[in-house]
Design a protein around this motif. Sequence first.
Motif, PDB file in Angstrom:
ATOM      1  N   LEU A   1       0.953  -1.085   0.295  1.00  0.00           N
ATOM      2  CA  LEU A   1       0.035   0.120   0.023  1.00  0.00           C
ATOM      3  C   LEU A   1       0.816   1.099  -0.102  1.00  0.00           C
ATOM      4  O   LEU A   1       0.570   2.260  -0.714  1.00  0.00           O
ATOM      5  N   ALA A   2       2.037   1.262   0.819  1.00  0.00           N
ATOM      6  CA  ALA A   2       2.803   2.185   0.794  1.00  0.00           C
ATOM      7  C   ALA A   2       3.686   2.388  -0.644  1.00  0.00           C
ATOM      8  O   ALA A   2       3.580   3.606  -1.249  1.00  0.00           O
ATOM      9  N   HIS A   3       4.050   1.570  -1.285  1.00  0.00           N
ATOM     10  CA  HIS A   3       4.517   1.450  -2.814  1.00  0.00           C
ATOM     11  C   HIS A   3       3.301   2.170  -3.676  1.00  0.00           C
ATOM     12  O   HIS A   3       3.693   2.961  -4.651  1.00  0.00           O
ATOM     13  N   TRP A   4       2.227   1.689  -3.477  1.00  0.00           N
ATOM     14  CA  TRP A   4       1.080   2.250  -4.226  1.00  0.00           C
ATOM     15  C   TRP A   4       0.821   3.651  -4.064  1.00  0.00           C
ATOM     16  O   TRP A   4       0.696   4.652  -4.853  1.00  0.00           O
ATOM     17  N   HIS A   5       0.826   3.881  -2.721  1.00  0.00           N
ATOM     18  CA  HIS A   5       0.947   5.554  -2.369  1.00  0.00           C
ATOM     19  C   HIS A   5       1.938   6.338  -3.212  1.00  0.00           C
ATOM     20  O   HIS A   5       1.891   7.411  -3.799  1.00  0.00           O
ATOM     21  N   ARG A   6       3.131   5.754  -3.120  1.00  0.00           N
ATOM     22  CA  ARG A   6       4.253   6.681  -3.614  1.00  0.00           C
ATOM     23  C   ARG A   6       4.056   6.801  -5.102  1.00  0.00           C
ATOM     24  O   ARG A   6       4.497   7.764  -5.599  1.00  0.00           O
ATOM     25  N   ARG A   7       3.583   5.475  -5.784  1.00  0.00           N
ATOM     26  CA  ARG A   7       3.833   5.466  -7.152  1.00  0.00           C
ATOM     27  C   ARG A   7       3.078   6.452  -7.573  1.00  0.00           C
ATOM     28  O   ARG A   7       2.842   7.035  -8.817  1.00  0.00           O
ATOM     29  N   LEU A   8       1.713   6.726  -6.836  1.00  0.00           N
ATOM     30  CA  LEU A   8       0.654   7.798  -7.153  1.00  0.00           C
ATOM     31  C   LEU A   8       0.893   9.312  -6.742  1.00  0.00           C
ATOM     32  O   LEU A   8       0.240  10.071  -7.094  1.00  0.00           O
ATOM     33  N   SER A   9       2.014   9.380  -6.190  1.00  0.00           N
ATOM     34  CA  SER A   9       2.761  10.717  -5.676  1.00  0.00           C
ATOM     35  C   SER A   9       1.763  11.441  -4.962  1.00  0.00           C
ATOM     36  O   SER A   9       1.236  12.701  -5.274  1.00  0.00           O
TER      37      SER A   9
END
Length: 253
Positions: free
Chosen positions: A80-88
Amino acid sequence: MEQTWRAGLFTRGFGAEPEAGAPAVVLVHGLGLSGRYFVPLARRLTADGASVLVPDLPGNARSRAAAPRAPDIDRVAAALAHWHRRLSLGPVLLVANSVGCQVTAALAARFPDLVSRMVLVGPALDPAVPARRQCGALIRDAPREPLSLLGVAVSDYVLTGPLRCAASFRHALRDSAGAFEANLARVRVPTLVVRGAGDTIASPSWTARVAGLVGDGRTAEIAGAAHAAHYSAPDALAELIGKFTATGPGGSA
C-alpha cells in the motif's frame, strides 16, 4: 466512479483526480473483501469535496493476481505504501475497517510521512479474544448488517478464494497477537476510532484501548450500525469524519 489498475492495484476513484502531493482520502477494506463495500461512504465523502481512492489490497478480489499468495499484514502495508508513492499522493486520510485497521496501523507506524490522520472503523482483531470466538462474533454480526452487504461480501470472498481468506485470517491473528498493538503505540497522527453500537467484533473496551494506544486518539459510536458502519451508516460516518478533520491535534477546534 472510475475503476482502473493504478500502480499495480485495482483501484476505484471518486471525485476529482488528486493532484501530485495533494491530500486525498484512501479507504482500506477488511479481510478477503474488496473496496466495493466502501462505495456508499466514498460517494458521500466525494459530495463533501474529497478526492477518494479505494484500492483492492494485494491478494484480494480484483487485485488477487497482485500477489502469488495471501500476503501478511506487513507485506500488505508495504504494498500500500508503494502504491501511495507511485501515485505521488501527499499525506492521506486513511479510513479502514476491521482487519484493514491492522494494515493501516502498520502503514502509519512504518511510513508516518504518508499519513495525515486515521479513522479506524470496527478495528479487528482484539488480541485478547481467541480465534474461535472471533469467528463466532463475525457470525453473530452478519444478521445485523444490511442484506445487500452480505451479497457483496460473499461474492468478494468467492473471488478472493477460501484458501486465501483462511491464510489471511491466520496472518491477521499472528499480527494481532504481536505487532498490532505495538504498531498502534507508534502512531502519532490524530486517530478516530469508530464502532457501530451493534458491533459484535469490536467491543467498546477494545475500541477504547485502541484509542488509548495511539498518540492522539478519540472514540465515537454510531447508533443503529454494526461492524460495517461505513456501509450501513455512511452519512453518520461522513459527518464524524468531517468534524474530526476540522479539529486540531488533541481534538481542539
